[in-house]
Structures are given as C-alpha cells and as structure tokens.
Design an enzyme around this catalytic site. Structure first.
Site, PDB file in Angstrom:
ATOM      1  N   ARG A 197       0.840  -1.210   0.000  1.00 47.99           N
ATOM      2  CA  ARG A 197       0.000   0.000   0.000  1.00 47.99           C
ATOM      3  C   ARG A 197       0.870   1.255   0.000  1.00 47.99           C
ATOM      4  O   ARG A 197       0.508   2.299  -0.526  1.00 47.99           O
ATOM      5  CB  ARG A 197      -0.965  -0.014   1.183  1.00 47.99           C
ATOM      6  CG  ARG A 197      -1.787   1.256   1.311  1.00 47.99           C
ATOM      7  CD  ARG A 197      -3.093   1.115   2.110  1.00 47.99           C
ATOM      8  NE  ARG A 197      -3.041   0.178   3.210  1.00 47.99           N
ATOM      9  CZ  ARG A 197      -2.412   0.382   4.384  1.00 47.99           C
ATOM     10  NH1 ARG A 197      -1.767   1.516   4.598  1.00 47.99           N
ATOM     11  NH2 ARG A 197      -2.437  -0.531   5.318  1.00 47.99           N
ATOM     12  N   TYR A 239     -15.295  18.379 -15.456  1.00 51.06           N
ATOM     13  CA  TYR A 239     -15.789  17.002 -15.556  1.00 51.06           C
ATOM     14  C   TYR A 239     -16.878  16.779 -14.502  1.00 51.06           C
ATOM     15  O   TYR A 239     -16.687  17.165 -13.343  1.00 51.06           O
ATOM     16  CB  TYR A 239     -14.616  16.041 -15.339  1.00 51.06           C
ATOM     17  CG  TYR A 239     -14.993  14.595 -15.303  1.00 51.06           C
ATOM     18  CD1 TYR A 239     -15.396  13.939 -16.460  1.00 51.06           C
ATOM     19  CD2 TYR A 239     -14.956  13.871 -14.120  1.00 51.06           C
ATOM     20  CE1 TYR A 239     -15.752  12.606 -16.429  1.00 51.06           C
ATOM     21  CE2 TYR A 239     -15.299  12.533 -14.082  1.00 51.06           C
ATOM     22  CZ  TYR A 239     -15.696  11.904 -15.235  1.00 51.06           C
ATOM     23  OH  TYR A 239     -16.047  10.577 -15.207  1.00 51.06           O
ATOM     24  N   ASP A 292      -6.523  19.749 -14.372  1.00 49.96           N
ATOM     25  CA  ASP A 292      -6.864  18.426 -14.887  1.00 49.96           C
ATOM     26  C   ASP A 292      -6.390  18.399 -16.347  1.00 49.96           C
ATOM     27  O   ASP A 292      -6.957  19.081 -17.198  1.00 49.96           O
ATOM     28  CB  ASP A 292      -8.382  18.216 -14.772  1.00 49.96           C
ATOM     29  CG  ASP A 292      -8.813  16.818 -15.213  1.00 49.96           C
ATOM     30  OD1 ASP A 292      -8.137  16.230 -16.088  1.00 49.96           O
ATOM     31  OD2 ASP A 292      -9.829  16.325 -14.697  1.00 49.96           O
ATOM     32  N   LYS A 323      -7.809   7.320 -19.509  1.00 52.30           N
ATOM     33  CA  LYS A 323      -8.072   7.847 -20.846  1.00 52.30           C
ATOM     34  C   LYS A 323      -6.823   7.694 -21.734  1.00 52.30           C
ATOM     35  O   LYS A 323      -6.467   6.590 -22.081  1.00 52.30           O
ATOM     36  CB  LYS A 323      -8.566   9.291 -20.733  1.00 52.30           C
ATOM     37  CG  LYS A 323      -9.626   9.500 -19.635  1.00 52.30           C
ATOM     38  CD  LYS A 323     -10.933   8.795 -19.911  1.00 52.30           C
ATOM     39  CE  LYS A 323     -11.891   8.770 -18.718  1.00 52.30           C
ATOM     40  NZ  LYS A 323     -12.191  10.020 -18.059  1.00 52.30           N
TER      41      LYS A 323
END
Ligand code: PLP
Length: 377
Positions: free
Chosen positions: A51, A103, A175, A200
């Site tokens: 982690r 978004y 972004d 993406k």
C-alpha cells in the site's frame, strides 16, 4: 546544460531500464504485498508493504512526473481517487474556485463532498477572467482548471488564471486528462499540481482504470499525496501500474496521430451542412484558438464535439448509424468513440441536447470521415 529530451524518448526511456537480476527488458510485475527486512530490522531496498509503494508504482510515477516536468507523482486507483486526494487539502472555511464546466464527476466531488465539509465552492465560467478574478478574491485556497473542457472544448488561459490565483496565494490544480503532456504541459505555465484520469489517453487502450497526481515543485505537497495514498488505501495495484507504464511507451505516437486525425475530422465537420457547430480548439474559428496555439504546442487534442442541426433526435440517430465509431462513454483509447453527452450526464446536464462528443482514435482519418459522412446522410 544538456539538450532537453523529447517526449517520445521520455515515453520509452523514463524509469525504464533492464531489470538487474535477469536482464529482462520489460519490468517484471512485482506481485508481492510485503518486502523482506534486513537483519537489524531496516528496509534497505526502500519497500515495506505494497500500500505504501511498489517497484511498478515507482516506475509509473517517475515516468509521468518526467513527462509533465514535475518533481514527483502519486498513482491512484482512478482519476477521481486522485482528485479526491487533492481535495483533502481543503478544510472547513477554505474556498475552492472551479469551472462550471469541469468534468461532472469532479463537480460532484466539489459540490457534495467539499461543500459538506464546510468548504466554500465557487463555480464560474473560466473563459471570463473577470469572473475568475472576482471568485478568487483575496483568499481562495485552491483554483481548479480543466482545459480543454468537456464537452464544449473551452480553453482556459493557463498563464492568466495561474497569475490571478498565485496573487491570492492559492494553489493551482489543472486536470490535464484531455490534453496529455504531449499537447500541453501546465507546469510550464506555473500550475502547481496536475491531475490525470490515466483511464483515458495515458492508458490508451480502454482497459485500465487509474489516476495520477503530479507535483511541479513543492515537496510538502508531494508528501501530502503520498500520505493520502497510504491513509486512504487508494493506490494503484502493481498490474495496473505496469499496464499504464507500458501504454505510456506509445503515448506520444498515439496522441500525435489522434490529434492529426481530429484536426482533419473537425475541418470536414465544420463544412458539413448537417452540422450546426463544431467545437475544436484547433479550428481557426474557435474563439480561444490563439490561446490554444500558445499553450498547446504539441497539438490540440483528439476530443471534439459537434451539434447536429436537426436536433436531439437527429443526433441520437447519427450516433446509431456509425460503424467505426463505437457508441460508448469514456475517451482517449485507440478506438474512436461517439457519445450523446446530455443523456449520460443526466437531468442536471448543461450540455446541448443536439451535441455529440467524439473521441478520435488512431484509425485512418479518411475511414473515420467516410463513416461520419454516411451516418450524417
Ligand atoms: C474520466 C475523467 C475523470 C475521472 O477519471 P476516472 O478515471 O474515471 O475516475 C476526470 N477528469 C476528466 C477530464 C475525465 O475525462
């Protein structure tokens, strides 16, 4: 000073060397959750528990940091997990200024999560610098940019908005999912932190959900993100890190091909009588074309939207007739997609009902144009 290294070279070589033990050119996928301590209890090789960090995550994070021109990065399980890590910086009473057309998943984080914890959220039109200046005022904590925007491909002036925000002492986040570092590097304009939905273009093959946050120069900010990876447990798994790093090898090739195709398609659509309007920053008639030229030296991206003259039903029918463009949400993959945005965004959507959004893939532009031509007949 040595010559700056080109993006294609970084895509291939950044944090990518043969594995020392075997000479394997492709990095092994380290499927281990725990790492050996030495005799006196230390961790001489830097890893403890997965982690907190894995070799595959280290490679991916170093690679995207190099491409964006930052000091480091943190990989998360999705783009929204990355933006949530950034929003954790905000406390009750802080002010967040963000675009109205960010978004929709990000807007939901701002208006539901941030607002619930007592953050003041101001959503404004970022193409209007006076509105941005007024909203930032003297005390915004974070200014959030997304350019080009979704789905209207509005352009935010990175240099101007960053200057306004920095004058108020705010942290500037961008972004950069739509543009990718191949087209636009927000760090070059002073942006402090970059967010990506790796799902993406960075992933590029529509097969891995992921997110990244890249820090330009502030080590304390990078430590905050790394602490959040450990605390929230939302870090990206080794196989997904490997897939993403492998995909980034061809990022510049794919994105440059996709941008060239999108520019051709935009030109074709702008001249088509069935199309009322085309939104693409690479077209000279786009209202912020000059700003796009200045801040997107590598290309105008491969996302474009079009409004079908005859309305919503005609738009839906057009999308139903394409053969190469798949009807699906998401973007950035090698395959072209077409989508009626208003119906996926739901009843609160501000998107025109006759708008179709295209994600242009790597297919031959002539074939994509022929597909749209028959679909618009
Ligand atoms: C998809 C997307 C996100 C969210 O990323 P996920 O990986 O789906 O969580 C954020 N911003 C933009 C611009 C996106 O397109």
């Amino acid at each position: 000073m040595s010559k700056p290294v080109g993006q294609n070279t970084l895509c291939v070589h950044s944090a990518h060397t043969p594995e020392p033990a075997t000479g394997a050119l492709s990095q092994p996928i380290y499927l281990t959750t725990t790492f050996e301590r030495d005799a006196d209890g230390g961790y001489p090789r830097g890893y403890r528990y997965s982690r907190e960090g894995t070799p595959n995550r280290t490679s991916l994070e170093a690679c995207i940091a190099a491409l964006e021109g930052g000091i480091g990065a943190a990989a998360f399980a999705s783009g929204l997990a990355a933006s949530m890590a950034v929003l954790e910086l905000l406390n009750a009473g802080d002010r967040l200024v963000a675009p109205l057309d960010a978004y929709y998943g990000s807007v939901r984080q701002f208006t539901e999560h941030c607002a619930r914890r007592g953050v003041t959220v101001e959503l404004v039109d970022f193409t209007d610098l006076t509105a941005v200046r007024n909203a930032v005022g003297g005390r915004a904590r974070v200014v959030w940019i997304e350019t080009p925007s979704n789905p209207l491909l509005n352009i935010t002036d990175l240099e101007a908005v960053t200057a306004i925000a920095h004058r108020a002492g705010a942290l500037v986040v961008c972004d950069n999912t739509f543009a990718t570092p191949i087209c636009q590097r927000p760090c070059d304009f002073g942006v402090d932190l970059i967010i990506h939905s790796g799902t993406k273009y960075l992933g590029g093959h529509s097969d891995v959900l992921s997110g990244l946050a890249v820090v330009r120069e502030d080590h304390a900010l990078l430590e905050h993100l790394q602490a959040w990876q450990r605390t929230a447990g939302s870090a990206l798994a080794p196989f997904d890190c490997w897939l993403l790093r492998r995909s980034i090898t061809t990022l510049a090739l794919r994105v440059r091909t996709q941008c060239a195709g999108a520019l051709q398609l935009a030109g074709f659509l702008a001249r088509h009588p069935a199309i009322e309007q085309v939104f693409y920053p690479g077209l000279p008639q786009h209202r912020a074309h000059a700003t796009a030229v200045a801040q997107m030296p590598g290309g105008f991206g491969a996302m474009l939207s079009m409004c079908v003259a005859e309305g919503r039903q005609a738009a839906l029918e057009t999308a139903s007739r394409t053969r190469l463009f798949a009807r699906a949400t998401s973007l950035g993959g090698v395959e072209s997609l077409i989508e009626h945005r208003a119906s996926i965004e739901g009843p609160k959507s501000r998107t025109p009902q006759n708008l179709l959004r295209l994600s242009v893939g790597i297919e031959e532009p002539a074939d994509l144009i022929a597909d749209l031509e028959q679909a618009l007949e």
